[in-house]
Design an enzyme around this catalytic site. Structure first.
Site, PDB file in Angstrom:
ATOM      1  N   ASP A 107       0.849  -1.180   0.000  1.00  0.00           N
ATOM      2  CA  ASP A 107       0.000   0.000   0.000  1.00  0.00           C
ATOM      3  C   ASP A 107       0.891   1.239   0.000  1.00  0.00           C
ATOM      4  O   ASP A 107       2.093   1.156   0.199  1.00  0.00           O
ATOM      5  CB  ASP A 107      -0.944   0.013   1.206  1.00  0.00           C
ATOM      6  CG  ASP A 107      -0.209  -0.317   2.502  1.00  0.00           C
ATOM      7  OD1 ASP A 107       0.978   0.057   2.627  1.00  0.00           O
ATOM      8  OD2 ASP A 107      -0.813  -0.948   3.386  1.00  0.00           O
ATOM      9  N   ASP A 109       1.342   4.868   1.807  1.00  0.00           N
ATOM     10  CA  ASP A 109       0.964   5.735   2.920  1.00  0.00           C
ATOM     11  C   ASP A 109       1.452   7.155   2.654  1.00  0.00           C
ATOM     12  O   ASP A 109       2.560   7.367   2.140  1.00  0.00           O
ATOM     13  CB  ASP A 109       1.564   5.219   4.224  1.00  0.00           C
ATOM     14  CG  ASP A 109       0.985   3.864   4.613  1.00  0.00           C
ATOM     15  OD1 ASP A 109      -0.127   3.547   4.167  1.00  0.00           O
ATOM     16  OD2 ASP A 109       1.656   3.124   5.362  1.00  0.00           O
ATOM     17  N   ASP A 187       9.298   2.778  13.485  1.00  0.00           N
ATOM     18  CA  ASP A 187       9.804   1.537  14.068  1.00  0.00           C
ATOM     19  C   ASP A 187      11.219   1.200  13.623  1.00  0.00           C
ATOM     20  O   ASP A 187      12.130   1.067  14.443  1.00  0.00           O
ATOM     21  CB  ASP A 187       8.848   0.381  13.744  1.00  0.00           C
ATOM     22  CG  ASP A 187       8.434   0.350  12.282  1.00  0.00           C
ATOM     23  OD1 ASP A 187       9.045   1.063  11.462  1.00  0.00           O
ATOM     24  OD2 ASP A 187       7.490  -0.395  11.953  1.00  0.00           O
TER      25      ASP A 187
END
Length: 679
Positions: A107, A109, A187
């Site tokens: 996807d 973002d 992260d």
């Protein structure tokens, strides 16, 4: 088992290295072009323990092979609207990482300087979701784009923001600081990249491109602090490493082992979502290997962990049926062609049913063949033809070759389907159930998976419906279509049992290419139905019982080539015939219009003209008789031509059919003209 896991890990890493060749080559070429942030003060020297701002980099995306055409249309529309309203907008996270690796992102973002409320007003078909890290879900052209705001992170991590602001040097560009602060909340370093497609610039503030080049997965903040902040990063890190073939930094690996038990604090929905990302996007086998390596499979799927542990203790068990099933699952799906969760839930339930209820090899073969072919008669024929070939896996498949009648085979296939449906209950949350694990499916998913096997559980012999397509429809598969899932599930099981070549002709799918071709046997059947050669040219080939493979003899190969050659000639002549027939039909239509116009002029005439019309009818009857006589002569001519064709089988088939059909077309035209005379 350990040998298999090490071999799979090595293969996965080799694939990742191959995918990085273009990235490394382009990075070497532009190494001298990589810029340090021009707005950073040259006098600001980082003190020990402070952030090293010298690692801030800006790279021209075009030199790395990334162009705007690689961005999906919905995300590009969102970016353009935000940019046209005066806001900064970037692609961020995993999509930038995948673009650098020349992979199709799962996807796209987007992050922007606009607030979430402003995003909501710009896009009417959108909604703000999430409590801890709220984002705006924007629906554009059937796709959902996750749009976040730079302001969102700052509101939920005030302590970290205070620390980061204390580390920021003076005289620094505001946008650089904004992007850097946001990257520090992410992260892993390889997920902290920003891409501005309008400026063709990639921003790297955490040395992510260097880690990507060395295939390292490293947390941005100290690993233990980062994983404590969000323990879902443990599962996400394993998923990314499995899909891209990455290795963990020493600090990250140690923190994962120490904090692995913390994933029990995650919601069941979040665990199911992360596991679905692992198993539905083409990395199921390496994901399961990493879960075992970090002792997480025992927490998530304890039954399957117990099975793999038992197999590992047995000598010579270098490859298990479960891993083979997941391997063939990975060959059919990818990030751009994902499956629905009911596929892997059904696959795990099928395997668990075999572990608890080992079956005769023909039963498993017939079971998979019904899923694949749908029709019981065809599935039974396929099973009988390959009765001596199926692979055996212990303990799932019994080592026996005893004969099973058709009635008994159907009964055992139905019984196995019922066992599979019962095995789905393992994934249903039950209070006080021992060893239930953390992976739970909803009642809706359970119902859908049960429906996949309902075909076999309910009188399997009565199903003779033909499957409409030989290709995998990935849109239907992603939506969880029962028929498509059943078809793919049957294909995976057949390939696991060693019948990939036998079904290869139906829907050839090369690794991640998904190319489909028709079955050779089906093609030959169609040819034989459309053109049957003279009987004296056909040579039969008898296959003995000892023959393991059925092959086409040289004489039959020549016959096949002759059939194909003549078939092409027939098709060419038929095309010419169709064009000539269309021309004749046009002339007939013009004649018919002319007759109708004449009939219109005769409306309203006097009684005297009616008498004349009677006389005309007499003459028309005479003309009709004459035309009928001509037709009789033509039919006699056709009979004579057919007799000549039967007496001379070597006569050119194309020419004969062409003449025959031309005369049929003319006859049809004559009959239409004849009928128009009596209107």
């Amino acid at each position: 088992m350990s040998i298999s896991i090490k071999g799979n890990a090595l293969l996965s890493r080799l694939k990742a290295l191959l995918s990085l060749q273009r990235f490394n080559h382009n990075l070497d070429k532009v190494g001298h072009q990589v810029q340090f942030s021009s707005d950073i003060s040259t006098n600001s020297v980082p003190e020990p323990g402070q952030i090293q701002f010298s690692k801030w980099r800006k790279v021209d995306s075009r030199t790395l092979g990334i162009t705007r055409s690689m961005i999906s249309e919905p995300s590009w529309i969102v970016l353009k609207i935000l940019q046209s309203k005066g806001f900064e907008a970037y692609l961020v996270g995993g999509c930038v990482r995948d673009l650098l690796l020349n992979k199709i992102p799962k996807d796209f973002d987007v992050i922007t300087t606009a607030t979430l409320k402003k995003i909501r007003t710009l896009f009417h078909n959108s909604a703000i979701v999430g409590q801890r890290f709220p984002i705006c879900m924007v629906r554009v052209k059937g796709s959902v784009i996750e749009v976040s705001s730079f302001e969102t992170v700052a509101k939920h991590s005030q302590a970290k923001e205070t620390f980061l602001l204390s580390q920021t040097p003076r005289h620094c560009n505001e946008l650089d600081v904004l992007r850097w602060r946001n990257s520090m909340h992410r992260d892993f370093t390889i997920n902290s990249l920003f891409f501005n497609p309008f400026a063709n610039t990639i921003y790297d503030y955490a040395n992510g491109m260097s880690d990507l080049r060395s295939l390292k997965l490293r947390t941005i903040m100290p690993a233990q602090l980062s994983l404590k902040e969000d323990c879902a990063r443990i599962l996400r890190g394993l998923r990314i490493a499995a899909r891209l073939g990455l290795s963990f930094s020493k600090e990250t690996e140690t923190a994962i082992r120490k904090l692995s038990s913390s994933i029990t604090s995650l919601s069941k929905f979040r665990i199911m979502m992360e596991l679905n990302y692992m198993l539905s996007y083409g990395a199921a086998e390496p994901s399961l290997c990493l879960l075992r390596r970090f002792n997480l499979l025992d927490v998530l799927l304890p039954f399957h962990e117990a099975y793999l542990a038992q197999q590992a203790r047995k000598c010579g068990q270098s490859s298990t049926m479960l891993m083979k099933l997941l391997f063939h699952l990975d060959q059919l799906i990818a990030c751009d062609r994902p499956s629905n969760c009911i596929l892997w839930v059904g696959l795990l339930a099928f395997h668990l049913a075999l572990v608890n209820n080992p079956q005769h090899p023909l039963v498993v073969l017939a079971f998979a063949s019904v899923l694949y072919h749908v029709r019981w008669n065809k599935a039974l024929k396929f099973t009988r033809e390959h009765a001596e070939a199926p692979l055996t896996f212990a303990p799932e498949i019994l080592e026996t070759r005893d004969f099973i009648s058709d009635e008994e085979l159907a009964e055992k296939v139905t019984q196995l389907a019922l066992f599979v449906q019962e095995s789905i209950d393992v994934f249903i949350e039950r209070p006080g159930s021992p060893c239930s694990g953390l992976v739970f499916v909803s009642k809706k998913i359970k119902s859908d998976v049960s429906q996949v096997f309902e075909l076999l559980a309910d009188n399997v012999e009565s199903h003779n419906k033909r499957w409409s397509s030989l290709k995998i429809d990935y849109k239907l598969l992603a939506k969880g279509n029962v028929h498509e899932t059943r078809y793919v599930l049957g294909k995976i099981i057949l390939e696991t049992m060693g019948f990939g070549g036998a079904i290869q002709g139906d829907d050839t799918i090369e690794v991640k290419d998904h190319r489909h071709t028709l079955d050779r046997e089906h093609t030959m059947t169609v040819l034989e139905e459309n053109f049957r050669p003279p009987s004296h040219l056909v040579k039969h080939h008898d296959v003995g019982k000892g023959d393991k493979k059925r092959t086409i003899s040289p004489s039959n190969m020549e016959l096949t080539q002759e059939i194909i050659k003549k078939q092409k000639t027939v098709r060419k002549n038929i095309n010419l015939l169709e064009r000539e027939e269309a021309k004749n039909q046009k002339e007939i239509a013009e004649d018919q219009d002319l007759v109708e116009r004449k009939e219109g002029e005769e409306v309203g005439v006097n009684h005297q003209k009616v008498k004349n019309n009677g006389n005309d009818c007499t003459s028309q009857n005479y003309s009709c008789k004459k035309v009928a006589g001509n037709l009789l002569e033509k039919e006699n001519c056709e009979l004579q031509q057919e007799e000549e064709f039967d007496s001379n089988p070597q006569q050119d088939v194309g020419e004969s059919r062409k003449k025959h059909k031309l005369e049929k077309a003319k006859e049809k035209g004559f009959r239409r003209s004849l009928s128009s005379l009596f209107k």
